[in-house]
Design an enzyme around this catalytic site. Structure first.
Site, PDB file in Angstrom:
ATOM      1  N   LYS A  58      -7.072  79.116  -5.104  1.00 21.47           N
ATOM      2  CA  LYS A  58      -7.865  78.637  -6.249  1.00 21.47           C
ATOM      3  C   LYS A  58      -7.625  79.503  -7.486  1.00 21.47           C
ATOM      4  CE  LYS A  58     -11.489  76.882  -3.196  1.00 21.47           C
ATOM      5  NZ  LYS A  58     -12.716  77.272  -2.480  1.00 21.47           N
ATOM      6  N   GLY A  70     -18.924  71.660  -0.275  1.00 22.61           N
ATOM      7  CA  GLY A  70     -19.892  70.687   0.259  1.00 22.61           C
ATOM      8  C   GLY A  70     -19.535  69.277  -0.150  1.00 22.61           C
TER       9      GLY A  70
HETATM   10  N1  HSE Z   1     -13.611  76.429   2.382  1.00 21.72           N
HETATM   11  C1  HSE Z   1     -13.862  76.286   0.982  1.00 21.72           C
HETATM   12  C2  HSE Z   1     -14.932  77.278   0.576  1.00 21.72           C
HETATM   13  C3  HSE Z   1     -14.291  74.872   0.687  1.00 21.72           C
HETATM   14  O1  HSE Z   1     -15.611  77.819   1.468  1.00 21.72           O
HETATM   15  O2  HSE Z   1     -15.097  77.543  -0.613  1.00 21.72           O
HETATM   16  C4  HSE Z   1     -14.292  74.534  -0.759  1.00 21.72           C
HETATM   17  O3  HSE Z   1     -13.031  74.678  -1.346  1.00 21.72           O
END
Ligand code: HSE
Length: 422
Positions: free
Chosen positions: A205, A302
């Protein structure tokens, strides 16, 4: 207002896919009134069409991707995740001139540029708001709202699972594995939760955000990645006694022709803007030359928050069907910064004299000591420890000292060295 129909083909009907179906059913009238776009989900690709999915019309389900992609839809939403077959299905959709919306951070972090390029060639749009920070519109903020700024830095909590685990360990003294099991049960964690707890999800990210913020290509290996699996209840308690909370932080900085990207657990002062972000919530602190510091926060994972982000892309594409530029921007040097600051160190030991040996090594390497304590275990299952809070020092000097201490033989097992952020 003129009403336009938009047929949406959906690839994948897991947590976010079901959230999208629910949100479209709940809010399609509102969306039509606001935008003139009449949304319809026309087909849904699933692995097992016989599985019970409350709220999802069974006659929309298919196990054949071509029945979704080649069947008269205007836009394809990819919510399968992972690299293949998601990449092949996105490429197939783009080749058939379908707009694509995806939440697939792993694929974008690996191959985002070529997918954007394929969309540009086909003159269709690619939306990926849901790939970072769930319901928080941070991609749109970087692409549009803050486009008039030079972005100097991003700092954030990008992984809901890590934040959930650390919150439960801090506030309720829940054991690491139990907190992880809760995050899995609530649907935040990845299918392979090591991606969350070892920091790779946050790194993917951060790469996506940094490329947008700095308009530059970030090689995947440029991100320094550390996870949270070595953090213990004792570390959290020790941080609390010093006035800090432990958070998993992703940070990117750009200065001149250089950028640095890091994902790691840090000690934050209790009053820091990111210290109060709890549970599965995410937050991003953006620093731009015009706006100064801004914080975006909200639900980062979510079903419905992520579906909200998917829907925002779908409606935006329906309303503004211009192409997105795939321009990769400038090429910047990436470097693993030799950052400096205070550090919290914890060493498992079995001999009280270890504190003298450890502090001697640190001081010999020029590291000032703000506090040092030997903490003796109250039960046989717990570990004797030496804990140290250092003065400002270079990370590289800390790492050299850790190697020296390990070589001296006083350390008995896996210790920890966390950065402290003021
Ligand atoms: N596994 C990811 C988190 C889900 O816990 O942020 C959302 O991208």
């Amino acid at each position: 207002m003129v009403t336009r129909k938009l047929n949406v083909g959906l690839l994948g009907c897991g947590t976010v896919g079901r959230g999208l179906v629910e949100l479209v059913a709940r809010n399609h009238t509102l969306i039509r009134q606001r935008t003139g776009v009449e949304l319809a989900i026309t087909r849904i690709l699933v692995r097992d069409a016989g599985k019970e999915r409350p709220g999802v019309e069974r006659n929309l389900l298919t196990t054949h991707p071509e029945k979704v992609i080649d069947n008269g839809c205007d836009l394809v939403v990819e919510l399968i995740g992972g690299i293949e077959p998601a990449r092949a299905l996105i490429q197939r959709s783009l080749a058939r001139s379908k707009h694509v919306v995806t939440a697939n951070k792993a694929l974008l972090a690996l191959d985002g540029f070529s997918i954007m390029k394929a969309a540009e060639i086909q003159k269709v749009r690619l939306g990926f708001e849901a790939s970072v920070c769930g319901g928080i519109p941070i991609i749109r903020a970087l692409r549009n709202g803050l486009v008039g700024n030079q972005i100097h830095s991003l700092r954030g909590i990008l992984n809901g699972t890590c934040n959930y685990i650390l919150t439960r360990m801090t506030e309720d003294r829940v054991d690491f594995n139990d907190a992880l099991a809760e995050a899995q049960a609530k649907g935040f964690a990845e299918a392979d939760p090591t991606l969350d707890i070892d920091g790779h999800d946050a790194a993917q990210k951060l790469k996506i955000l940094a490329e947008l913020a700095f308009h530059a290509h970030v090689p995947a290996q440029a991100v320094l990645v550390e996870g949270i699996r070595h953090i213990t209840a004792d570390d959290i308690q020790a941080a609390r006694e010093l006035g800090y909370v432990i958070k998993h932080i992703a940070a990117a900085e750009c200065s001149g022709d250089c950028m640095s990207l890091q994902v790691h657990p840090v000690l934050l002062p209790g009053k820091h803007q990111l210290a109060g972000i709890r549970d599965e919530n995410n937050a991003v602190l953006v620093r731009g030359d015009a706006v100064g510091e801004m914080v975006f926060s909200g639900k980062g994972a979510g079903s419905l928050p992520s579906a909200s982000a998917v829907l925002s892309d779908v409606v935006d594409i329906a309303c503004h069907q211009g192409g997105f530029s795939a321009s990769q921007g400038k090429v910047l040097d990436t470097h693993a910064p030799d950052d400096h600051g205070k550090h919290y160190l914890r060493f498992p030991v079995d001999d009280p004299s270890a504190i003298a040996a450890i502090t001697t090594v640190l001081e010999r390497n020029g590291i000032g000591i703000a506090r040092a304590a030997a903490v003796w275990a109250k039960s046989a299952s717990a570990q004797n420890q030496v804990r140290v809070l250092t003065q400002d020092c270079l990370r590289s000097t800390v790492e050299t000292s850790l190697r020296d201490i390990s070589a001296s033989g006083v350390e008995k097992g896996q210790g920890i060295a966390l950065r402290v952020m003021d």
